[in-house]
Design a protein around this motif. Structure first.
Motif, PDB file in Angstrom:
ATOM      1  N   LYS A 107       0.831  -1.206   0.000  1.00  0.00           N
ATOM      2  CA  LYS A 107       0.000   0.000   0.000  1.00  0.00           C
ATOM      3  C   LYS A 107       0.867   1.259   0.000  1.00  0.00           C
ATOM      4  N   MET A 108       1.925   1.243   0.829  1.00  0.00           N
ATOM      5  CA  MET A 108       2.737   2.445   0.968  1.00  0.00           C
ATOM      6  C   MET A 108       3.581   2.731  -0.278  1.00  0.00           C
ATOM      7  N   MET A 109       3.910   1.725  -1.073  1.00  0.00           N
ATOM      8  CA  MET A 109       4.606   2.011  -2.335  1.00  0.00           C
ATOM      9  C   MET A 109       3.700   2.824  -3.260  1.00  0.00           C
ATOM     10  N   LEU A 110       2.407   2.559  -3.228  1.00  0.00           N
ATOM     11  CA  LEU A 110       1.460   3.351  -4.013  1.00  0.00           C
ATOM     12  C   LEU A 110       1.351   4.769  -3.452  1.00  0.00           C
ATOM     13  N   VAL A 111       1.200   4.874  -2.134  1.00  0.00           N
ATOM     14  CA  VAL A 111       1.047   6.197  -1.522  1.00  0.00           C
ATOM     15  C   VAL A 111       2.284   7.058  -1.768  1.00  0.00           C
ATOM     16  N   ARG A 112       3.479   6.477  -1.591  1.00  0.00           N
ATOM     17  CA  ARG A 112       4.714   7.232  -1.854  1.00  0.00           C
ATOM     18  C   ARG A 112       4.743   7.742  -3.287  1.00  0.00           C
ATOM     19  N   SER A 113       4.300   6.920  -4.197  1.00  0.00           N
ATOM     20  CA  SER A 113       4.318   7.311  -5.612  1.00  0.00           C
ATOM     21  C   SER A 113       3.350   8.454  -5.879  1.00  0.00           C
ATOM     22  N   LEU A 132       6.498   9.664  -8.026  1.00  0.00           N
ATOM     23  CA  LEU A 132       7.332   8.609  -8.602  1.00  0.00           C
ATOM     24  C   LEU A 132       6.655   8.022  -9.833  1.00  0.00           C
ATOM     25  N   GLU A 133       7.475   7.511 -10.738  1.00  0.00           N
ATOM     26  CA  GLU A 133       6.967   6.792 -11.910  1.00  0.00           C
ATOM     27  C   GLU A 133       6.960   5.312 -11.554  1.00  0.00           C
TER      28      GLU A 133
END
Length: 347
Positions: A109-115, A120-121
């Motif tokens: 989930k947090m990889m999406l939020v960070r992006s 981020l691409e």
């Protein structure tokens, strides 16, 4: 970047090569749920949860730090966590990132939020043990669990910064990572802390905390974490630590794993570290009831029976040597790939 809300999507953000707004991501969420693969349906559900009007999401903890429980995570706290990660790892808008973790867990989930927040691409692939195997692209930022890293050693040259979480890195894997040119970090965190609150480069002993995190230890010598954006109350863990200073700590082991054998307290993780590389299959040490010692230390090994030379355990201290060796055909794990010691043990 002031006054960000969960409806904000950075104008540099891309998903699989396409610029998408919050509205478009919600629409994609519906499409993923209706027509996507299993991993895409999890992404779809999160996209709908993230861009709805509620200021929180709910999810279940993994159960490795206690019984699984439903927790409510404030979206604003997740945004602050993303900003802290960006600051600590010096991520910039336009950096290329890879999501190869299941999104039903907090790390995915947090990889999406960070992006969304950092611009981020992001490329998304199906979670697998070899996430880089069919991918020729190079990435600035990737998060993996140790099993994925173990199976991606040769491909890690494609990754500039790699963070590893979900389970501790053993010394055998760490030795393989040390010669690599990539910046590789082991992270420390849990669902309740909205993924990592500390990280260390492979080869380093102590974890360093992220921005806006405060640490202490309690009377048990366990880590206590304070993050104002996450909780008004400190988060008390069951992780034994050595507190180096206000910004650094060394993880020693789980207090609920500690074995009291004849009045001597033994930390399994420290014993296991000494045996890593000497046993070519998975193993752990634990305590079982004993009429004389209270608990006796045993070594549990996955797979077929092995024979050991008389001096095999000389690397261990007097009280650290196992009183018994138990062989188990297959260890049990939770959905996140973490070893379940108690349910794996067959005596």
């Amino acid at each position: 970047m002031l006054n960000l809300t969960h409806k904000n999507v950075h104008n540099y953000f891309k998903l699989n090569g396409y610029h998408l707004s919050g509205k478009q991501l919600s629409q994609m969420g519906y499409s993923y749920i209706k027509e996507g693969d299993v991993y895409e349906r999890s992404i779809g559900e999160f996209l709908l949860d993230w861009f709805d009007d509620k200021d929180f999401i709910e999810m279940t903890t993994s159960g490795t730090t206690g019984l699984p429980k439903l927790v409510r995570l404030e979206k604003q706290a997740m945004i602050q966590s993303a900003l802290a990660t960006g600051d600590f790892f010096k991520l910039e808008p336009g950096n290329k990132a890879l999501l190869c973790l299941p999104v039903q867990f907090i790390a995915g989930k947090m990889m999406l939020v960070r992006s969304f927040i950092l611009g981020l691409e992001l490329d998304v692939v199906s979670p697998s043990v070899e996430p880089l195997a069919l991918n020729k692209k190079e990435y600035d930022f990737v998060a993996m669990v140790p099993l994925q890293v173990q199976n991606s050693i040769k491909a890690l040259k494609k990754v500039k910064k790699l963070i590893i979480g979900g389970a501790k890195i053993d010394s055998a894997l760490e030795e393989k990572l040390l010669p690599l040119k990539s910046e590789i970090y082991e992270t420390y965190g849990m669902t309740e802390t909205i993924t990592h609150i500390a990280a260390k480069r492979v080869g380093e002993r102590a974890f360093s905390i992220l921005p806006n995190v405060k640490i202490a230890k309690d009377k048990r010598d366990c880590l206590v974490i304070s993050v104002a954006s996450i909780s008004d109350k400190p988060i008390v863990t069951n992780d034994l630590i050595e507190l180096i200073n206000d910004n650094q700590f060394v993880f020693l082991g789980r207090i609920d794993n500690v074995i009291n054998s004849g009045g001597v307290k033994l930390i399994p993780e420290q014993i296991e570290a000494k045996l890593t590389g000497k046993i070519n299959t998975r193993f752990f040490v634990t305590g079982v009831p004993d009429s004389v010692l209270g608990e006796k230390l045993i070594l549990v090994i996955e797979g077929e029976k092995l024979d050991f030379a008389p001096d095999f355990f000389d690397v261990l201290g007097k009280f650290e040597k196992p009183k018994e060796i138990v062989f188990v055909p297959k260890f049990k794990e939770n959905e996140n790939g973490k070893l379940l010691r108690k349910s794996s043990l067959v005596v």
